[in-house]
Design an enzyme around this catalytic site. Structure first.
Site, PDB file in Angstrom:
ATOM      1  N   ASP A 171     -11.700  -1.353  -8.837  1.00 30.40           N
ATOM      2  CA  ASP A 171     -11.751  -0.138  -9.639  1.00 30.40           C
ATOM      3  C   ASP A 171     -10.632  -0.063 -10.665  1.00 30.40           C
ATOM      4  OD1 ASP A 171     -14.003   0.742  -8.360  1.00 30.40           O
ATOM      5  OD2 ASP A 171     -13.035   2.367  -7.253  1.00 30.40           O
ATOM      6  N   TYR A 189     -28.920   7.071   4.103  1.00 33.40           N
ATOM      7  CA  TYR A 189     -29.109   5.801   4.807  1.00 33.40           C
ATOM      8  C   TYR A 189     -28.305   5.816   6.100  1.00 33.40           C
ATOM      9  CZ  TYR A 189     -24.803   4.604   2.181  1.00 33.40           C
ATOM     10  OH  TYR A 189     -23.550   4.605   1.611  1.00 33.40           O
ATOM     11  N   GLU A 232       0.834  -1.186   0.000  1.00 34.59           N
ATOM     12  CA  GLU A 232       0.000   0.000   0.000  1.00 34.59           C
ATOM     13  C   GLU A 232       0.881   1.252   0.000  1.00 34.59           C
ATOM     14  OE1 GLU A 232      -2.421   2.970  -0.005  1.00 34.59           O
ATOM     15  OE2 GLU A 232      -3.209   0.926  -0.289  1.00 34.59           O
ATOM     16  N   ARG A 249     -17.660   3.336   5.402  1.00 38.22           N
ATOM     17  CA  ARG A 249     -16.500   2.756   4.711  1.00 38.22           C
ATOM     18  C   ARG A 249     -15.343   2.499   5.690  1.00 38.22           C
ATOM     19  NH1 ARG A 249     -14.775   2.424  -0.683  1.00 38.22           N
ATOM     20  NH2 ARG A 249     -16.742   3.368  -1.298  1.00 38.22           N
TER      21      ARG A 249
END
Length: 389
Positions: free
Chosen positions: A293, A216, A33, A107
């Site tokens: 993605d 939501y 990462e 998230r």
């Protein structure tokens, strides 16, 4: 060890899930990462049955569910009038219908749950602050060159490094992200700061000419996630670009009091320029492939971006399990995933047009929605929700 060692570029939701799936298949995984720390990014995530079944198969569903909310209904609202156009029960009824739970989660909570599972898995090595600069295929795998560190050799490299993927750029320099001329404005507000009828355990989609709003609950119902999508000409990208609340409200001048109450509630909005990818005819080559993605970025209008990355991870691990020929297994993974993800990409783009209709077309759409049951709306996407690895 290289024959059973996989390198993954990117420790987002797709990369973390892929690492867990590959470790369960018996691989040693090095998760690379670029960022020096995994920090909260974005806002809420919706996970439909196709994604939650994958999390169950990986043994991490219960950990994720601890921080999730299970909406009891789905409602489509007329953004200007504030009236309900259509809706459907969710919760246990939707789970029974599609064979898996539907949940919404912040998230950061989803990332934290996956990260905790990664850190507890001895076969996974997470290396933060390690940017993949280049790679080269060799006879027995791939050598990955890192910034400020020695090269890493592995049997395969998985590019899960997002929309601006370095791995995809090296494989397909011609494949550029497409700007959708829209921005998503994201915020999370405490539920107690809203009127009670706006903080219910429901997913609501508010439609109006040129713009829409999604609301939501997240954080076990303590907060409400908001996503407002508006026209925008600015291509600057990133999760943390500040957005002026007054500018956002200017896109919703004639909307209902409830919609504007939601839009006015956050003290701070983050603006995210929307990009996606045209479906790629080819994903990988040799011992290298793409995931999430990096392979199939899509607009958020079907709430399937994270779900498709999670699906990718499960299929990838299944294809590589006991594979003697790694490149052949990667091509099989791509052949299984490309048609489905391209279909979801196209469907999400189609919803961009439908959500933002104006004039007589908007009125016609609303008439159709009022006449159609919410269950019929959900059934339209059974091909998404029914998917199983």
């Amino acid at each position: 060890m290289a024959a059973r060692h996989i390198a993954i570029a990117g420790a987002g939701i797709g990369g973390l899930t892929a690492a867990l799936a590959l470790a369960r298949a018996g691989f040693a995984v090095t998760l690379l990462e670029r960022a020096p720390a995994l920090e909260e990014a974005g806002a809420g995530v919706q996970l439909a049955a196709n994604a939650t079944r994958c999390l169950q198969s990986l043994g991490v569903y219960e950990r994720v569910a601890e921080h999730a909310v299970f909406p009891q209904s789905f409602e489509v609202m007329d953004g200007r009038r504030g009236a309900r156009l259509t809706g459907a029960p969710m919760g246990a009824q939707a789970e029974a219908r599609f064979g898996g739970p539907f949940l919404v989660i912040h998230r950061a909570d989803l990332q934290a749950a996956l990260l905790a599972a990664v850190r507890e898995t001895p076969a996974i090595t997470l290396r933060l602050g390690h940017a993949v600069e280049s790679f080269e295929a060799e006879g027995d795998g791939v050598t990955v060159h890192l910034a400020d560190d020695a090269p890493l050799h592995a049997a395969a490299l998985i590019g899960a490094d997002g929309l601006r993927s370095m791995v995809r750029l090296a494989l397909h320099p011609e494949a550029k992200p497409s700007f959708r001329h829209r921005a998503a404005w994201r915020a999370t507000v405490p539920a107690q700061a809203l009127p009670a009828h706006l903080a219910v355990p429901a997913t609501r989609l508010w439609l109006g000419p040129g713009a829409h709003l999604v609301s939501y609950p997240v954080q076990a119902g303590r907060a409400v996630n908001l996503v407002a999508v508006t026209p925008d000409a600015r291509e600057a990208h990133g999760w943390s670009l500040e957005g002026a609340p007054g500018e956002l409200l200017s896109h919703y001048p004639d909307w209902s009091a409830d919609a504007r109450a939601l839009l006015a509630a956050p003290e701070r909005w983050l603006r995210w320029a929307l990009f996606d990818l045209d479906p790629l005819p080819v994903w990988g080559a040799g011992p290298v492939t793409l995931l999430g993605d990096a392979a199939h970025a899509m607009p958020p209008f079907l709430a399937q971006g994270a779900a498709q990355a999670i699906e990718d991870a499960v299929v990838l691990a299944d294809c590589l399990d006991d594979a003697g020929d790694i490149p052949a297994a990667l091509r099989r993974y791509e052949a299984l995933r490309q048609p489905r993800t391209a279909r979801v990409q196209r469907a999400a783009r189609g919803m961009d047009r439908i959500y933002h209709l104006a004039g007589p077309a908007r009125l016609a759409r609303d008439l159709v929605m009022r006449a159609r049951s919410g269950n019929a709306v959900l059934e339209r996407y059974r091909w998404i929700y029914d998917w199983r690895p």
